[in-house]
Structures are given as structure tokens and as C-alpha cells.
Design an enzyme around this catalytic site. Sequence first.
Site, PDB file in Angstrom:
ATOM      1  CG  HIS B  51      -1.854   1.123   1.283  1.00  0.00           C
ATOM      2  ND1 HIS B  51      -2.991   1.164   0.536  1.00  0.00           N
ATOM      3  CD2 HIS B  51      -1.813   2.286   1.984  1.00  0.00           C
ATOM      4  CE1 HIS B  51      -3.620   2.293   0.776  1.00  0.00           C
ATOM      5  NE2 HIS B  51      -2.929   2.992   1.644  1.00  0.00           N
ATOM      6  CD  GLU B  73      -3.416  -1.408  -1.740  1.00  0.00           C
ATOM      7  OE1 GLU B  73      -4.021  -0.825  -0.836  1.00  0.00           O
ATOM      8  OE2 GLU B  73      -3.164  -0.878  -2.836  1.00  0.00           O
ATOM      9  CG  ASN B 362      -0.669  28.972  17.191  1.00  0.00           C
ATOM     10  OD1 ASN B 362      -1.583  28.164  17.224  1.00  0.00           O
ATOM     11  ND2 ASN B 362      -0.285  29.689  18.212  1.00  0.00           N
TER      12      ASN B 362
END
Lengths: 187, 774
Positions: B51, B73, B362
Site C-alpha cells: 500500500h 495490494e 498558529n
Amino acid sequence: MKGEKNRKDLNLFDKSLTIDEDIEIAETYKKTENMNNTVIIKDNYEQIVGFSLGNEFFGIDILNVEEIIKPIEPTYVPNTKKYLIGIINLRGKIIPIVDLHLKFELDKGYIGPESRVIIVATKKCNVGFLIDKVDRVYYIDKKSIEPTPANVPQNLEKYIKGVGKLDSGIITLLNVNEILKDNVALS
Amino acid sequence: MPEDIDEMEEVIQDFITEAEELIEELDENLVELENNPKDAELLNKIFRAFHTIKGSSGFLGFDNLTSLTHKLEDVLNKLRKFELEMNSTIMDVVLAGVDKTKLIIESIKNGEDYESINIDENITELNKILEPGDVAKNKKEETEKNTDKNEEAEESGDTDNLIALQEEEIKKEIKQNPEQATVGQPEKDIDAKIEELLRQRMEEDRKRRQERKIQKNISKSTDNSMSPAENKKHNIVEQTIRVDVNKLDDLMNLVGELVLSKNRLLRISQKVKEKLNGDEVSEELSGVASQITLVTSDLQMSAMKTRMITIGKVFNKFPRIVRDLSKKVDKDIDLIIEGADAELDKSVIEEINDPLVHLVRNAVDHGIENKAEREQSGKPLRGRVILSSFHEGNYIVIKVQDDGRGMDAGVLKQKALEKSLISEAEAKQMSDQEAFSLIFKPGFSTAKKVSNISGRGVGMDVVKTNIEKLNGIIKVQSEKGKGSTITLKIPLTLAIIQALLVKISGEFFAIPLVNVVETAKITSSDLGKVENRDVLNLRDHIIPIAYLGDALGIGKDKKVIDEEEIYVVVVAVAEKRIGFVVDSLIGREEIVIKSLGNYLTNIKAISGATIMGDGAVTLILDVGSVVRESSNISNKIEDHFIRYDKEADSVSCLIASNNDEIVKNISSIMRSKDYKVDVAKNNKDGMNAVFKKIYDVVFVDLSIPFAGGYEFVKKLREFSAYKKALVVGLSKDVLEDKEKSSETKIDGVISCPVGEEKINQILMSVTHREGRVA
């Protein structure tokens, strides 16, 4: 078979102790051989480094002993228990030093000309034990080792593996791992 | 855009490294799986590996690798859900797939044409496992995959050949999979089928090209990506080997030892120079010493560099973060990255990632205003966040800068008061600088609403904790309306550092230099009180101050500071500043951090030890912990001032000896002279005693443990209160010791046991010497 045994002996004697254990051990051998008329089987014996601490006599398994040095001034470490008297530099390694007097709450000794530091090595760490005097290496028959007697103070009990008999008296065998298990940091 | 190519190259390099590592593990795991076909954990692990490779290769545009790993996968997905059972046929196919994957990665690595590697066979085999009956789907997948190649061809302008190419391919496909053709499809229909497919595909291709063009534009605007066609042309050849980090650690340790030995050599050469000044041998030695110093520091630098990674590794993911975030909060923000090539230690890089994410978040969320606000205040609509880094000596400085609204110290104080994080009085005392630091308090947030980006008051705490861990410091600057800058200063490496040596109660301690803001010599008049705590007024900045010995828990009752000459070290950790009073400043030294080992763990205030040039051990302070401890100190600095004024009419003496006989002998004589007698049994006890009280006379056994009396006297005389006190050596070999004692400042040497007369004589003789004893 015999060759193998000799090689083993050589390895065991290779520990660079400051005491003449070879002679002592040879004597022990002779004695035992005379008595039983048999060859000693090493596995039945424990090799113990004997030392004194105040009036008491203690022993540590030789496999735990890395070397024995004269005391050098340790660097004090703040916020540690009293018995940790500091750390030293042993050939570039930092080794903490424990004063066994204080650890075992015996009378506070002081450092004299015969005081030594036994550097013990366990899987976890290397630590130095400050003691009064190193005696010599003893061969103690495993069968003669008895469990800790009842009169041992409670605070010491867990540090003691058992008691071995010597011609000159008894030797208290210490459990090094147990001693080093205690947390030295002050909270 | 040469910069982009470099960046891309690095990304691909990382991908290759990662993929190789995963595949190496895969081989092992697959073999193990053969023995334990039902091990769910193992199956999951293998699934994840495929994956991961699929994901990264898809991102980078390695299409054939993507489709191959995608199929693998799928197979593993079925296996791990136990819809399929592992058998040797499946294993063979999977392993063949892994081998092909290796081949593709190898050719990517060597800059070869990885796309020419044929994976059709593997895909068919895998499809057979996935859906043994369904061939139609099989075919479709196949078709889809091959489109890519055509697309490329078309993109490079090769339109004419396209149809021919496709036709040929489809024919080939059917030839390769003869079973497809026979299952439910008469031979004669093939041509019709081809045409149909061709039409379908042309349609699909056109759509896809359009999509891609749009995507390309987007990725160009974020200027961080390029089309696979371009990167294919670029050869990726880089000479690197991967080394176990442990080996590097070992190397670093050895270099550390070498630095210690070098320090030692330097000291010796210094000594020799002092003794034999101008001597040929001394010259030669100092020449060798400086040569070794040079080589050692080069070696140290090289060894350090092997562990260094560019900070770009962390920075590179920020464009994406900022893009996503700014979309979410509906702000236009440009992220500018500067100095992404600055290097620092791997372990530091790992710790620095989280704080930076929080700081950038922030800046985007709180710092930059929304569009309307910006327009109102006449700022350009696009906000700016600058992420920059540069080296400064042995440190790296990282700055997160925004041109947003800035912080308002008053509002911050108000908020902190509301949440009772500070007291009214504290708020009044607080400078703007300190007020900005409030944002690092846990639970503090200025955001009015808690969003999924920020506002819980946790982020800045993370920043603080991580930076503290790295021994770094944080500086917050902000101007209302103009923006804020948060500066991180972090040591490049954690193994060898610069430190300031100080003396506290006779012991040396090393303070990491990165934490030292400045040192100052003050007098007691510079000290003040706020809420009954000592503070220092340093150039109009009020900072808390304490005796470092108290913070370490070794200062009790010690009177070691001269009121007229107080040495202060102002330290900073994360956002905090505090002044520590020390006995004296020794100097700067390069130290190698050694761990205290497994026995001494979690010791408060101590982060490790180092070995000095003379072989002595010196402890390194954990400044963060010391600063925390210092808030609980109840002792005042004035408690540690040396008091020269003695109690009237009382005289005292100290006997430092471990010999009971000597102690008994002298103490009885001194007591008869009305002296108060104290006894110390070793150097350490002795020093502790003299720090607590000024004795009139000190008797020193010259063979006292550990280091002997001379060492003791040397230390004693370094202590300002004992510059003039009477010190008497006690010796067994007076002749020898007399000679030695002339070098140290011992007032007299007497042999033991001693009579009263001799002591009188000594006391008298010294008293007569003017100025020696008051």
C-alpha cells in the site's frame, strides 16, 4: 576433559585482583583433595570475593566483580540518596559509587588506607561499592550455603542471597542485582 | 525551474530508499508467511508495505509501478481478509510481482527507462488469482493501464502515431491473453471489438488529458511538483550508503572520547609550557597539541555531519499544510521558505517537526487576519508566513514569521488573569515580552472558538516541551498590527556541546551554553523583592533570581556568596528566563555529554556528566528541570551571604581528619583553650563545614581522603572567606610535607601526635604575622 578443565581454570584466574588468590585457591584444592581424595568439580563451588564492612563479613559472586580499585574522590550528585556518594571517571566511563555502610545502615565508616571500591558489573550497569577491606577469593561449596538466618535485620534481608560457611566463620553472600534495583533518585 | 528539479530528485531519492527498505522486509515477510500462512499480523504488514509503495509511486507518477503494486495490494487484501487462502501458486505470483517491483525501482534509481518494463504478465497472473472467472474486468484494467503510455506519447506531440500505436497495443494485448479472446468471443468479432475499444479509449484519453492539464496548473501554482514526463528525463544518480544509526552513535562516542583526550593533552601541554618555558620539547608538544586539536575538531565536525539531515526534510511538507489550512480558513497565504538547506542532527530533526507544525498552524489560524480585516487595515490581501532557518555557531535558528495581526500584551494578560494562570500583581510586573510567553502555558488559548485547527491550548505546550527537551530556547516577538515572529534556537547536536562551567558550593557544574543568555556581576543592591521573592533588575528587566545551589538542593545553610561580588548566570529554557547566583564563573568549555548510566536514572536537575581535561567528572545541569525546581525555593539569596561578623568571644576550629587518634589529640587541646571543635572525616565533609561557618583555625590531615589535604587546602583558599584564615597541616612525615606545603598556602605543618606547646607556638607565630589573622 582434563585439558578443558585447565583452560577453565586459566580463565578464572585471569581476573586481575589485587590479592594473591592463586595460592589460596591452590591450598583449598589441596585440602579438599586430601580429604575426599577426589577432583573438585567446579560447578559445585561458588567463587566469592570476600570483604569486610565494619565488623561484618560479606561476599560477592566473582562473576559480578569487574575490578577492585583504590577510592578516588567522587563527584557529588545532587538529588540522590545519601548512600550514593558520587560518581567517578574510570578510564572514561562514569561509575556511580555506593557506600555500602550507608546503604546497609551500618555504623558510618570512613575511608582508611585499606578501603577499596569494588566495581561490580551486572547486565544493567556498572557500579562501585565502597567497602572497608578486601579479603580474598573463597571457594564455597554450594551445598554449604544456607538461607538467610532469621536474625538479619529486615532492611537487609532482601539484599542477602544466603550465608556461606568458612573455616574462620561465616560469610554473608550479597545479591548484587537486588542492591542495584533500588531507585537512587530523590523525588 | 532548477530548484524544483532538485527538490523532486530528493523526493524520488527518499521514495527509492523507502521502497527498497520495504521490499527488503517484504522478502523476509513473504518467506515467513509461507510457513505461517494464517498469520494475520504478517499479512497486514505485507499489505501495508504494498500500500505504501503504491501510494508514493502513484504520487510520483510511476504508473506501471503503481498498477503492479495496486494489484499486489488487492491480492493481499483478499488474503488478509481470508477471502483467499495462501498457497504456493499465489505465493509464486506474488513473489514474481515483488521481483518485478524491484526491477522497476532499480531502473528508476539508475535513471533508466522504467516505463518500458513490461508488467502485463504479472498483472494477468494476479488478476487470475483475484477473480478467476471474470476476464472482462481483467481486460478493462489492462486497458486503463496502457492508456498512460499513450498519453505520454500524445503529450510529447506524437499524435499521428497514436491510433496506430493503440491499435497495435490492443492487438498485442489480445494475443498475449489468448484465453480472453476465446472466452465467449468469436474470432471474427475481434476487429469490431478493437474499433469499439479504440473509440472508448480516445474518449477516455481526452477526458483524462484535460483533467491532467488542470491538475498540472494547480501543482504549478503551488510550485512544488512537476509532471512525470519531465522527471523521467532527469537521471537520479546519488552516491550514498545507508548506515545503521547505531554505528554512527558508536562513532560519535569515540569522537567524544577523543575530544576528552584532546582537552587533556591541551592541559598538559599548557602545564609543560609553564614549567619549561621556551624549551624545545615544550614547543614541540604544544605544536602537536594544536595539530591534534585541529584534526579532532575536523573529525568531530565530519562525524557530526554524517548524522546531519537538511531541515528541508521537515520544511518540505509545509507548503501542503499551509495550502490546505488556508483553504479551510479562507485566507490567501503565501508560504516562503528560506534556508531549507541548513543541516542538523537526525535526532533533533525528529523532535522539531511537531513544534513547527503547531507554530505554522498558529500563524495561519491566529496570526494572519481574514481577508476583510486585512483590507480594512490596508494590508495586502495575501498574508505571508515565512519559515526560515540559519546556522549561528553551534546552533540552528528557526523562525516562524507572519505578517498578521500580532499579539496584544494587554489581552494576553487579561486572558491569563481570567484563567487564573497568573496573579494580579504578576500581571502588573509583566513586561510585554513576558506576556507573549504566556501563550506557552498549558490551557492558554486566545482563540475565541475551538476549531479543528487550533484553540485547545495544547499546541504551544507541545512546542515548549519539545524545545525544552532539545535544550533549546524560544523567543517571541510581536508587534500589534504588524505580525509576530517566533524564534527557536536549538543546538545542532546533542552529543558534544559548549558549556559554561560554574562553581556552586565548591562543586563544578556545567550549564549548556545554549541556555545561557548572559552572565553578570552584581552587588546585593541590584537585588529586589516581588511578593517576597528575589528578583534582579537587569537593565530595566525584572527577572526572578535564586541561588543555583538551592535549585539543586545542595545550598542549605551554605554561606558562600560575597555580597559585593555576586555572579549571576541568566539562563533561558523554552520561553522562561531566570537568573541564577553562583559562587563563581569558571569559563567556557567544549564538553562531551555522557549518560549517568542505568543506575542513576531520573535524577532531578542533572542531565548527564562529562569528563574534564584533568579527568574529573563534572555534572551537566538539566536547565529545564532546574528552572522548574527554582519555583519551589524558599531560601533567600541573602541567606547565602558570607557573614564575617562573628559571635562575640567565641572561637572555633575545624579538624579535618579520618584518624581518630589525631582528632582526639587535637580536639582535647583546643577545647582546653575554649575553642568550639567540629570534625570532618573527608574532604567533602570538610568543605561542607567551612561553607556553613567561618572557623578561626582549620587543622587538615594531609592524608585525608579522598584526595589528600593539599587538595583540601587548595579548595579552601579558593573560597574567599578563607583567604586569610589560619590553616594548619597535620602530617606523619613533616619533612616531606613541609616542602610540599610551601607551594600551597598552609600556615604551618605539625607532626602528630602533638603537644599543647607546639600548638600554642603555631597559634602565636601566626598571630604575630601582621595581617594574617585579625
